[in-house]
Write a protein that holds these residues in place. Sequence first.
Motif, PDB file in Angstrom:
ATOM      1  N   GLU A 146      25.905  65.633  44.010  1.00 37.68           N
ATOM      2  CA  GLU A 146      25.762  64.416  43.223  1.00 37.68           C
ATOM      3  C   GLU A 146      25.005  64.652  41.926  1.00 37.68           C
ATOM      4  O   GLU A 146      24.872  63.753  41.117  1.00 37.68           O
ATOM      5  N   TYR A 203      38.318  60.746  44.428  1.00 38.32           N
ATOM      6  CA  TYR A 203      37.114  60.063  43.932  1.00 38.32           C
ATOM      7  C   TYR A 203      37.497  58.989  42.936  1.00 38.32           C
ATOM      8  O   TYR A 203      36.978  57.874  42.956  1.00 38.32           O
ATOM      9  N   ARG A 242      28.531  54.932  44.885  1.00 34.87           N
ATOM     10  CA  ARG A 242      28.213  56.323  45.231  1.00 34.87           C
ATOM     11  C   ARG A 242      28.224  56.590  46.726  1.00 34.87           C
ATOM     12  O   ARG A 242      28.843  57.536  47.196  1.00 34.87           O
ATOM     13  N   ARG A 277      31.583  56.403  48.275  1.00 29.76           N
ATOM     14  CA  ARG A 277      32.412  57.589  47.985  1.00 29.76           C
ATOM     15  C   ARG A 277      31.978  58.773  48.857  1.00 29.76           C
ATOM     16  O   ARG A 277      32.806  59.506  49.377  1.00 29.76           O
TER      17      ARG A 277
END
Lengths: 325, 536
Positions: free
Chosen positions: A121, A217, A227, A230
């Motif tokens: 991330e 994504y 976030r 996902r």
Amino acid sequence: MRSAKAAGNTAVNTKKPGGFSFGTYMRRYGTLYLLLVLPIAFFLLFRYTPMAYILMAFKKNNIIKPPWQVDWAKNNGFEWFVKAFNDKLFIRALGNTIKLNLLDLVCGFPAPIIMALLLNELAFRKFKRVTQTILYLPHFLSWIIISGLALRLLADNDGLVNILYKRMSGDPNAVIPFLSKTNWWTGTYIALGIWKEAGWGTIIYLAALTGISPELYEAAAVDGAGRFRRIWHVTLPGLRPTIIVLLIMRLGSILGSEFDRPLALSNKLVTNASTVISIYVYQKGIQGGQYALTTAVGLFQSVVGVIFLFGANFLAKRFGERGIM
Amino acid sequence: MKRILALILTLALVASLGLVSAFAEDELVDGRFAETRHITVEVFRRGDNDPTTTPFADYIREGMLEQHNVEVEFVIVGRWSEVDDLNNLLAAGNAPDVSYTYSYPTILNYADMGGMTDLAPYLEQYKDLLPNMYALLGEDNVNWDKDPETGTLWAIETKLQNNARINTFIRKDWLDKLGLAMPTTKAEFEACLVAFRDNAELLLGADADRMVPYTTSQDIGWRNNNLIVSFVPNDLSDEEYYIHGYDDRQQTLPGAKEGVRLLNRWYNEGLVWKDFALYGSGDTTEDDNLKAGFVGAFQHNYDYPYRNGDDSIDANLKRNVGPEAAFVAVDCFENDAGLYRKFLGSTVDRKVCFPSTNTEILASLLYLDFISSPETILFLQTGKEGVNHDRAENGAYIMKTLDPTDPYYFNSLNNIDYTMTCNGLYLGEYTDVSFGYSYTGVDPALAETAYAVAMNDGRVPGHFILPAIEAEVTVGSTLSTERDTFLNQAVTASIEDFDAVYDEGLANYMSIGGEAIMNERAEKLEAATGYVHQDD
């Protein structure tokens, strides 16, 4: 040269048309087999030949003669297994091995996954690379060095952490017994294990992550996934096959035990928690010359490991995963 | 006819030559083999120096070649992992022809598997060729381990010339600073420790929080031996001592528990180094504390602070603290008869064995004879004049400080790693006068005091000639590890928990092999002497 060619030709000619002949097959793939020769020789020599010596587990204790020349042990050859399971020290070592390995599994197995997700991330590529490298570093330290560090940092009286703790709490007798009480020691043991190996463990997950299509994504983002959504719906499912394979392999070594880690980190106050099977084998075998007994213990470890490996693989398949076999 | 005769004669000549050479295989001419023989010999390594390339190794190799026509090849074994290393070498079938170890059970284990040479018949055959070995060791040591039933002899016990073991050391300069006299009883010793603890500021200044009134390591039984055995009843018989004697830390003797209890109280009163149990054997943290001058008192090998020349605790202490700083041996642990009893070693030290792979028995025995000769030992223990030592007017050998990189540097005190059959000075008439000078850089009076104190009221274990104790063979290092574990736990327990921790630990020690060994010893002793074990 010519005769070889001729032989090759006759080989082709005798085969039925359309089918692959052995000669053509070998001409095409021979080099690949040649590449295999060395690994196969390695496994034959160092993995399969020594298996003959498993016989030692059922024979009288003797390492001077080859095991097939030695008399059978008592109890129809099962003397050493009976002896091991009647030995308090072995039972203790078995319990410690299972306990430490399970804790390692529960606490240590998710650590690299979480770390890989976090790394994934990170937005700044440079920062990510530097972080990754720093996380890998402890993997290259030996347990001996880490045990030295642990002593300097965590010892009851002279350890840096406890010196700071004492100064800050103002109580000269306030001590965190990181290494001297068995429960604390177990925690330290697990935590140091995670610190050393989690970063290195991320490599395989990060590699798996690169295989996830960015389109997934994008699609998730278009659908309004944040976030965490996902990560939950795209990243983790993408990692699942890797996680399952690693978990199966890990379960196969549930009775296996590291040697240098518990040996280096242990001290005489926590022997009851730190003596695992490998240390028992070292004390009885290498230091005490009880080779038959320790071979029996090793065989037991392997058999249980294989059972766990197949069991985990079976379960994985039941739940619709590919497994490893 | 003539031809046939000549042929027969020639054949006879050749045959007789062959026969002679066959029989002459072990024949020596002036102590020398006709053909050069080759043997491998174990040597300990401590630290970084390679023990096979020193002038002392050369001396041995040259001497053996010259006197017996035997080539000697040294095989290195780590001093602190010697049992592991030797086990590996024996298991692989390439142990040195002449091996030595402190662990008799290791030898016995391989003897049971057929991996050792029975020395008894060879010693009988070659005794006359081994005058030096017999002179040094005596019949007692040579036949120490001979099985009285089978007559087998798997190992030769080498000679412990000096059987002093443990001393108590105290910082004399601290006592002087605090106006205290040398302690003469346990109570006075404890008062000294309390005074050290309470005067840390005065004694250590800025380092006051580093104060360690009394230090020990995790090897409780050895490192507090004077203290522990001072609680053992003085009238303990040799027989009972033997039955409890497998544990060379005397931990299973009656009364030993009370010694550990005292230590536990000291620990809880802040008199003992708090972190001792965390550091394994071989760790230098404790020595570093001693060298830095943070420690008031300790028990250890009788000459511990004076060993290692320039790097000795004594030398470091003087560098770090001042010329007046010194650890002095003191006698203050009295037993129930008022004696400063010490449990000394007996006359045996390392055990020499020949693995069954040894095909040069005579050459190997001649090695033992060569290494036992006074001339050889003199050179190995004193080195080269002018380099290792100078001579005093009375003939004493005054050892000199050498740099560890010097080829003539001694890797071990008195070079004991080379003098396989002899541990302790053996310089004939010069032994006593040289003793104090064998510790380089140390005031000879300190070393002489230490020796005298260590021997004072000493007790030597009795020796009983008994068959091998099989229960001792199988325990490996498990027993000593578990003993150390429960002793460490007992010392660091709270005062209320002490009994529970100690009793549980001792019961565990007994159940995993301690009791089996004791019972077998008691049985075999009773069979041989009729002595009946008194249960305590």
